[in-house]
Design an enzyme around this catalytic site. Structure first.
Site, PDB file in Angstrom:
ATOM      1  N   SER A 195     -18.583  15.260 -11.917  1.00  0.00           N
ATOM      2  CA  SER A 195     -17.564  15.219 -10.878  1.00  0.00           C
ATOM      3  C   SER A 195     -16.569  16.343 -11.114  1.00  0.00           C
ATOM      4  O   SER A 195     -16.071  16.506 -12.232  1.00  0.00           O
ATOM      5  CB  SER A 195     -16.838  13.867 -10.898  1.00  0.00           C
ATOM      6  OG  SER A 195     -15.795  13.840  -9.942  1.00  0.00           O
ATOM      7  N   SER A 223     -13.553  19.098  -8.834  1.00  0.00           N
ATOM      8  CA  SER A 223     -12.487  18.991  -7.845  1.00  0.00           C
ATOM      9  C   SER A 223     -12.999  19.043  -6.408  1.00  0.00           C
ATOM     10  O   SER A 223     -12.427  18.411  -5.521  1.00  0.00           O
ATOM     11  CB  SER A 223     -11.461  20.098  -8.068  1.00  0.00           C
ATOM     12  OG  SER A 223     -12.099  21.362  -8.104  1.00  0.00           O
ATOM     13  N   ALA A 265     -16.510  18.643  -5.423  1.00  0.00           N
ATOM     14  CA  ALA A 265     -17.686  17.815  -5.132  1.00  0.00           C
ATOM     15  C   ALA A 265     -18.089  17.020  -6.358  1.00  0.00           C
ATOM     16  O   ALA A 265     -17.614  17.277  -7.469  1.00  0.00           O
ATOM     17  CB  ALA A 265     -18.846  18.703  -4.665  1.00  0.00           C
ATOM     18  N   GLN A 266     -18.954  16.050  -6.148  1.00  0.00           N
ATOM     19  CA  GLN A 266     -19.594  15.384  -7.275  1.00  0.00           C
ATOM     20  C   GLN A 266     -21.090  15.314  -7.007  1.00  0.00           C
ATOM     21  O   GLN A 266     -21.542  15.385  -5.870  1.00  0.00           O
ATOM     22  CB  GLN A 266     -18.987  14.022  -7.566  1.00  0.00           C
ATOM     23  CG  GLN A 266     -19.161  12.942  -6.556  1.00  0.00           C
ATOM     24  CD  GLN A 266     -18.353  11.687  -6.964  1.00  0.00           C
ATOM     25  OE1 GLN A 266     -17.218  11.771  -7.420  1.00  0.00           O
ATOM     26  NE2 GLN A 266     -18.948  10.518  -6.784  1.00  0.00           N
ATOM     27  N   LYS A 300     -25.410  17.047  -4.127  1.00  0.00           N
ATOM     28  CA  LYS A 300     -24.023  17.497  -4.262  1.00  0.00           C
ATOM     29  C   LYS A 300     -23.267  17.069  -3.008  1.00  0.00           C
ATOM     30  O   LYS A 300     -23.645  17.432  -1.897  1.00  0.00           O
ATOM     31  CB  LYS A 300     -24.003  19.019  -4.417  1.00  0.00           C
ATOM     32  CG  LYS A 300     -22.620  19.643  -4.502  1.00  0.00           C
ATOM     33  CD  LYS A 300     -22.761  21.149  -4.725  1.00  0.00           C
ATOM     34  CE  LYS A 300     -21.434  21.866  -4.659  1.00  0.00           C
ATOM     35  NZ  LYS A 300     -21.584  23.321  -4.851  1.00  0.00           N
ATOM     36  N   ASP A 358     -23.072  33.987 -14.997  1.00  0.00           N
ATOM     37  CA  ASP A 358     -22.580  33.040 -15.994  1.00  0.00           C
ATOM     38  C   ASP A 358     -23.770  32.498 -16.768  1.00  0.00           C
ATOM     39  O   ASP A 358     -24.099  31.319 -16.700  1.00  0.00           O
ATOM     40  CB  ASP A 358     -21.807  31.902 -15.302  1.00  0.00           C
ATOM     41  CG  ASP A 358     -21.029  31.048 -16.296  1.00  0.00           C
ATOM     42  OD1 ASP A 358     -20.787  31.519 -17.423  1.00  0.00           O
ATOM     43  OD2 ASP A 358     -20.667  29.915 -15.949  1.00  0.00           O
TER      44      ASP A 358
END
Length: 507
Positions: A182, A184, A186-187, A202, A340
């Site tokens: 979870s 900010s 979406a989870q 998502k 990343d």
């Protein structure tokens, strides 16, 4: 991850030497610019809405107050009144000078975390932009946490049903009520489609668009006002950067764009003949919408799990080469590259392929700088520091003549220093078993990237954000090579394809 950081186009710095004063603008020009700023501010307020603006203002006030109280507890007491012979100005100057250098970046990072989604994304942007921001802030924002309360399952079910236009059980055979992650924006939940495929879903949290619109609207107005009242800030293109962030972040609230990006990377893998060695999650458009994205679930182990890699791959060295070749080719042959590649985002899958996941931070190379990027890659591989320096100059904005040979010597010195960033082996208990893990010092990699940017700036070269992203990923791969393939010579081994711009790789 449960969210994506924005892809941005970074405006180049002015070619004028830093600190060059602008000519005083004429009065009519000031009036015109002031009117433009005012009209732009009114337009943004109308777009965002008064209610959202007021609500976010109240949230902001609470965040500032909480951070200020926390700061007050950390600040050392100042002697007051001043001792005899010491003026108040001297007292304040001495007091501020004694404060730890990390205090301001740490306080700002805590404030951003309290302010939520928009500012967390901005913090991640700072952390991934060592060529744009001061070193103390880049290092501090590596710690920026995106942890927020989970949304109850009933709300998640409602959002999914509304977005897909069907009940949950008309799309999924099963849907885990407890989220995998979870953040900010979406989870993410694990699920299984009616057709049997394991997926991750998502789901955008309610109210996210209103929050981002209000926050980004405020930042857009603030940046324009700052440039108006302090014209010297114009050379930083602050308003341009914020405008790009606003456009991309609001655009990416439509998860259909993210699904398109996954499709584009998959197309790149097919076109380059890489699907036998690399993959990324497959999106399911029929089970996705603007606020819901359903993706294939990849099962594997991180690139740093040595025992896990050996279980899935008979040749860990070749697996690393496959990952390096895929990433290197994507820099010049894909619409974007993964920016990343810490080991958690590179999985060795059960079938031995490398899975690239979580494209939260990506970079794009403008076509006009491709040749410079290729020169940079060739120079790094061949330890040709003059070519590296020349490529850096070609990529950046310069403020006068650049001493390329001195820059080359400084880069060579940093390259020698890079050899000291060694990966560490450690034992980790995973699912009841002791597993050998590799730990790469991410902060050391970031510090070295900052030093490269600092050396370039001293030479009069302001590098774009993409340079920092490229170098940092290259340093990660260098660490992985030292651990998984210590005998590999990337310059002479014909399995490594770092200099071409297309074609399949050897497997």
């Amino acid at each position: 991850g449960a969210h994506r950081a924005p892809r941005v186009r970074v405006a180049m710095a002015s070619s004028a030497p830093p600190g060059t004063p602008r000519s005083p603008p004429a009065l009519d020009e000031l009036v015109r610019e002031g009117r433009e700023v005012m009209l732009e501010a009114l337009g943004i307020v109308q777009e965002v809405g008064i209610e959202s603006t007021v609500r976010r203002t109240l949230v902001g006030q609470r965040a500032v107050l909480a951070t200020a109280l926390e700061l007050a507890r950390e600040l050392p007491r100042a002697p007051f009144p001043p001792p005899p012979g010491i003026t108040l100005d001297q007292l304040l100057s001495d007091y501020v000078g004694q404060l730890p250098a990390e205090l301001a970046p740490r306080t700002l990072r805590r404030l951003f975390e309290r302010l939520g989604a928009t500012y967390i994304k901005l913090g991640q942007f700072i952390a991934s932009s060592p060529t744009l921001f001061p070193a103390d802030y880049v290092l501090e924002f590596q710690k920026c946490l995106d942890a927020s309360p989970t949304i109850d399952f009933a709300t998640i079910e409602r959002i999914v049903s509304e977005d897909l236009g069907r009940p949950l059980d008309a799309v999924y055979a099963s849907f885990d009520r407890t989220p995998l992650a979870s953040a900010s924006v979406a989870q993410v939940h694990a699920a299984t489609l009616l057709s049997g495929e394991d997926v991750v879903v998502k789901v955008q949290k309610p109210g996210t668009r209103d929050v981002l619109q209000a926050d980004l609207g405020f930042l857009a107005v603030a940046s324009r006002v700052l440039e108006f009242v302090a014209p010297s800030l114009g050379r930083l293109s602050l308003a341009g950067i914020v405008s790009d962030l606003r456009t991309t972040m609001l655009g990416e609230l439509d998860f259909r764009q993210e699904a398109k990006n996954l499709g584009e990377f998959a197309t790149f893998l097919r076109t380059a003949g890489l699907t036998d060695v690399s993959t990324c999650p497959r999106p399911y458009p029929a089970a996705s919408g603007a606020r819901v994205l359903t993706m294939e679930r990849l099962y594997g182990v991180p690139l740093t799990d040595l025992d896990g890699i050996r279980a899935y791959s008979p040749n860990p060295e070749q697996t690393l080469i496959n990952a390096l070749n895929t990433w290197s080719l994507s820099v010049v042959a894909s619409p974007f590259f993964h920016a990343d590649v810490h080991a958690g985002n590179l999985l060795v899958l059960r079938d031995g392929r490398v899975g690239f996941i979580d494209f939260g931070i990506v970079g794009r190379i403008p076509p006009q700088t491709w040749s410079a990027v290729q020169g940079l890659g060739t120079g790094l591989v061949q330890s040709d520091w003059t070519l590296v320096a020349e490529s850096m100059v070609a990529m950046g904005a310069t403020s006068g003549a650049v001493n390329v040979q001195q820059l080359a010597r400084d880069i060579e010195a940093l390259a020698l220093k890079a050899q000291t960033i060694d990966p560490q082996l450690s034992a980790t208990v995973l699912e009841g078993q002791v597993r050998a893990q590799v730990t790469v010092d991410s902060e050391a990699v970031t510090r070295l990237t900052l030093e490269i940017a600092e050396v370039a700036e001293r030479a009069g070269v302001k590098l774009p954000r993409e340079f920092g992203l490229l170098i940092k990923q290259a340093l990660y791969f260098d660490r992985y090579t030292k651990l998984l393939a210590p005998e590999l010579d990337v310059m002479t081994d014909d399995r490594v394809r770092l200099r071409g711009t297309g074609g399949a790789i050897d497997v």
